[in-house]
Design a protein around this motif. Sequence first.
Motif, PDB file in Angstrom:
ATOM      1  N   GLN A  31       0.700  -1.334   0.450  1.00 53.81           N
ATOM      2  CA  GLN A  31       0.090  -0.140  -0.267  1.00 53.81           C
ATOM      3  C   GLN A  31       0.952   1.176   0.049  1.00 53.81           C
ATOM      4  O   GLN A  31       0.675   2.010  -0.475  1.00 53.81           O
ATOM      5  CB  GLN A  31      -0.875  -0.012   1.114  1.00 53.81           C
ATOM      6  N   HIS A  32       1.927   1.526   0.483  1.00 51.63           N
ATOM      7  CA  HIS A  32       2.795   2.553   0.901  1.00 51.63           C
ATOM      8  C   HIS A  32       3.457   2.560  -0.783  1.00 51.63           C
ATOM      9  O   HIS A  32       3.554   3.666  -0.596  1.00 51.63           O
ATOM     10  CB  HIS A  32       3.367   2.166   2.124  1.00 51.63           C
ATOM     11  N   ALA A  33       3.896   1.127  -0.856  1.00 53.80           N
ATOM     12  CA  ALA A  33       4.312   1.402  -2.240  1.00 53.80           C
ATOM     13  C   ALA A  33       3.614   2.403  -3.659  1.00 53.80           C
ATOM     14  O   ALA A  33       4.017   2.696  -4.210  1.00 53.80           O
ATOM     15  CB  ALA A  33       4.739   0.076  -2.827  1.00 53.80           C
ATOM     16  N   CYS A  34       2.371   1.399  -2.884  1.00 49.32           N
ATOM     17  CA  CYS A  34       1.730   2.507  -4.238  1.00 49.32           C
ATOM     18  C   CYS A  34       1.376   3.996  -3.876  1.00 49.32           C
ATOM     19  O   CYS A  34       1.073   4.451  -4.886  1.00 49.32           O
ATOM     20  CB  CYS A  34       0.280   1.085  -4.915  1.00 49.32           C
ATOM     21  N   VAL A  35       1.225   4.288  -2.852  1.00 45.12           N
ATOM     22  CA  VAL A  35       1.102   5.501  -2.437  1.00 45.12           C
ATOM     23  C   VAL A  35       2.862   6.488  -2.899  1.00 45.12           C
ATOM     24  O   VAL A  35       2.219   7.357  -3.912  1.00 45.12           O
ATOM     25  CB  VAL A  35       1.059   6.012  -0.967  1.00 45.12           C
TER      26      VAL A  35
ATOM     27  N   TYR B 193      10.864  -3.269  -5.088  1.00 49.38           N
ATOM     28  CA  TYR B 193      12.245  -2.668  -3.427  1.00 49.38           C
ATOM     29  C   TYR B 193      12.650  -3.653  -2.885  1.00 49.38           C
ATOM     30  O   TYR B 193      13.786  -3.183  -1.929  1.00 49.38           O
ATOM     31  CB  TYR B 193      10.861  -2.319  -3.010  1.00 49.38           C
ATOM     32  N   GLY B 194      12.590  -4.812  -3.067  1.00 48.96           N
ATOM     33  CA  GLY B 194      13.223  -6.390  -2.949  1.00 48.96           C
ATOM     34  C   GLY B 194      14.342  -5.745  -3.219  1.00 48.96           C
ATOM     35  O   GLY B 194      14.960  -5.802  -2.319  1.00 48.96           O
ATOM     36  N   VAL B 195      14.631  -5.902  -5.067  1.00 48.26           N
ATOM     37  CA  VAL B 195      16.076  -5.813  -5.272  1.00 48.26           C
ATOM     38  C   VAL B 195      16.469  -4.825  -4.728  1.00 48.26           C
ATOM     39  O   VAL B 195      17.968  -4.803  -4.871  1.00 48.26           O
ATOM     40  CB  VAL B 195      15.458  -5.599  -7.170  1.00 48.26           C
ATOM     41  N   ASP B 196      15.955  -3.725  -4.697  1.00 44.89           N
ATOM     42  CA  ASP B 196      16.833  -2.867  -4.463  1.00 44.89           C
ATOM     43  C   ASP B 196      17.348  -2.703  -2.513  1.00 44.89           C
ATOM     44  O   ASP B 196      18.184  -2.318  -1.913  1.00 44.89           O
ATOM     45  CB  ASP B 196      15.643  -1.466  -3.844  1.00 44.89           C
TER      46      ASP B 196
END
Length: 224
Positions: free
Chosen positions: A113-117, A171-174
């Motif tokens: 949810q945060h990622a989509c924001v 975000y996992g890759v990062d």
Amino acid sequence: MMSELIGDFPRQFISLSVLIMVIFMFNMNAADDTTPTPNKKLEVKVYYETLCPDSIRFIRNQLLPVMTEKNRLNFTDLKFVPFGHVVSYKDRNTNETVMRCQHGRNECELNAQHACVIENNSEREAFDMVTCMMSGYNKKLNKCATKFGINVDAAKSCKESKSTENILEKYGVDTYSVNPSFIPTITIDGIFNWNEQDEILQDLDAVFCRRYENKYNVKLDGCY
């Protein structure tokens, strides 16, 4: 003789004017080198988890006041990476990616949810939403959106139309590239410095001021 002097006057005047202009521009450029401007930004990247007490504490007690009360946000290229300690693997039966977040499935959903924001709103809007949701309204997307007058329709559509694993993959890759042993972890100017982490968690502004001055030779207001 008089006509010759008069004839030379415009050329001399023009030459003097050009010289004055060059000196003025040089001084302006020199001043710009030591003047803080919104164009001189320092990247701060926050690797966090939505249900992590340490992440909540850092964002609420350090990041939020430093960026707002000390006015560092105007000089910051702020990036959020909502992932943290996640075990990710391929399901042998379905060949789909499975993620297990440190604080359970609910954290994975909130991370997404945060990622989509973050992906569907401006940097300032994302900052307001993330800091709001991490300051006691973890599940209250609508409440935070109303508080700041932010449209989160695109963020909602993002969360509803994609799988959590698909949203969080990059975000996992990062995060894996930094391989943090502690969450939250903060990189400044693209650099992870293990020796600075404790200081960042306790006094983000001191580190930010130091790194900003080292990079731009500028001491921001309120920095010591």
